[in-house]
Enzyme design. Structure first.
Site, PDB file in Angstrom:
ATOM      1  N   SER A 145       4.145 -12.833   0.660  1.00 36.29           N
ATOM      2  CA  SER A 145       5.259 -11.893   0.578  1.00 36.29           C
ATOM      3  C   SER A 145       5.606 -11.359   1.956  1.00 36.29           C
ATOM      4  O   SER A 145       4.731 -11.202   2.817  1.00 36.29           O
ATOM      5  CB  SER A 145       4.897 -10.714  -0.337  1.00 36.29           C
ATOM      6  OG  SER A 145       5.897  -9.715  -0.305  1.00 36.29           O
ATOM      7  N   TYR A 158      -0.842  -3.935  -2.230  1.00 33.65           N
ATOM      8  CA  TYR A 158      -0.154  -5.208  -2.474  1.00 33.65           C
ATOM      9  C   TYR A 158      -0.040  -6.007  -1.178  1.00 33.65           C
ATOM     10  O   TYR A 158      -0.381  -7.206  -1.134  1.00 33.65           O
ATOM     11  CB  TYR A 158       1.225  -4.935  -3.055  1.00 33.65           C
ATOM     12  CG  TYR A 158       2.065  -6.169  -3.266  1.00 33.65           C
ATOM     13  CD1 TYR A 158       1.756  -7.070  -4.272  1.00 33.65           C
ATOM     14  CD2 TYR A 158       3.176  -6.424  -2.469  1.00 33.65           C
ATOM     15  CE1 TYR A 158       2.520  -8.211  -4.475  1.00 33.65           C
ATOM     16  CE2 TYR A 158       3.951  -7.556  -2.667  1.00 33.65           C
ATOM     17  CZ  TYR A 158       3.626  -8.443  -3.669  1.00 33.65           C
ATOM     18  OH  TYR A 158       4.387  -9.568  -3.862  1.00 33.65           O
TER      19      TYR A 158
END
Length: 248
Positions: A145, A158
């Site tokens: 990501s 995350y």
């Protein structure tokens, strides 16, 4: 030989294949002649996806896959070997993002992200690397990501799990030698239901607003994955970033 020719006939396993980036990637690779091995927890969606691929003239098999279970990743790889005789690519796409401020102390969510986003990739490596070694080649594609490239508030854990995979992938690349390829793909904001599970109302609303304004379709990430898969065996595309032009 064209890129499409380099994809044709390859056996590609995809985790998190039941929706979003995984589903889009599977459909795109199947259209280009790859044989798909689909893994996810939602078996009804997997069954439907495999049927859609077959209706379009492609080949796909599936198995229920929870990436927090090492045995499930081993079964996914074994299914590829049983049905198609080999595994050429493992796309580690399964991921979760129940992001929230650290002050919320949502420790169970932190643990879940470590289990799915990081340990799930490790389990995939453990299942596929011996197969790649035995057959003399293979490719790992790890979906991470841009949250790890630009760390922002509310996404610390995350981002940490995604950067752990980024670091792991570089180490794997250096150990892999000249027959195993390693690719990391970093999507920005993608138009999927991924953020719907965000527990914090404020964070979820902010992400939903951004998604509505400028998120890219999951097919754009699928194209990036297909590009890496389509390269000649001696070419290793290691790092691809795919994000909206409007994303800062």
């Amino acid at each position: 030989m064209s890129g499409t020719d380099n994809v044709r006939g390859k056996v590609v396993a995809v985790t998190g294949a039941s929706s979003g980036i995984g589903e889009a990637t599977a459909l795109l690779l199947a259209e280009r002649g790859a044989r798909l091995v689909l893994g996810a927890r939602r078996t009804e969606r997997l069954r439907g996806l495999a049927a859609r691929i077959a209706e379009r003239g492609g080949e796909a098999v599936w198995t229920a896959t929870d990436v927090t279970r090492r045995a499930d990743l081993a079964a996914l790889v074994e299914l590829a070997r049983q049905r198609f005789g080999r595994l050429d690519v493992l796309v580690a796409n399964a991921g979760i993002g129940p992001v929230s401020p650290l002050d919320d102390l949502r420790v169970e969510d932190w643990e879940a992200m470590v289990d799915v986003n990081f340990k799930g990739v490790l389990y995939g490596i453990a299942a596929a690397l011996p197969v790649f070694r035995a057959q003399g080649g293979g490719q790992f594609v790890h979906v991470v990501s841009t949250a790890g490239l630009k760390v922002v508030p509310d996404q610390a854990v995350y981002a940490a799990t995604k950067n752990a995979v980024r670091t792991l992938s570089e180490g794997l690349r250096q150990e892999a030698g000249d027959t195993v390829r390693v690719t990391v793909v970093s999507p920005g904001l993608v138009r999927t239901d991924f953020i719907d599970a965000v527990p914090d109302d404020r964070v979820r609303a902010e992400l939903a607003s951004a998604r509505q304004r400028f998120a890219i379709p999951p097919e754009a990430v699928g194209e990036a994955i297909a590009f890496a898969v389509a390269q000649p065996a001696a070419v290793d595309v290691n790092d691809i970033v795919v994000r909206p032009t409007a994303q800062r």
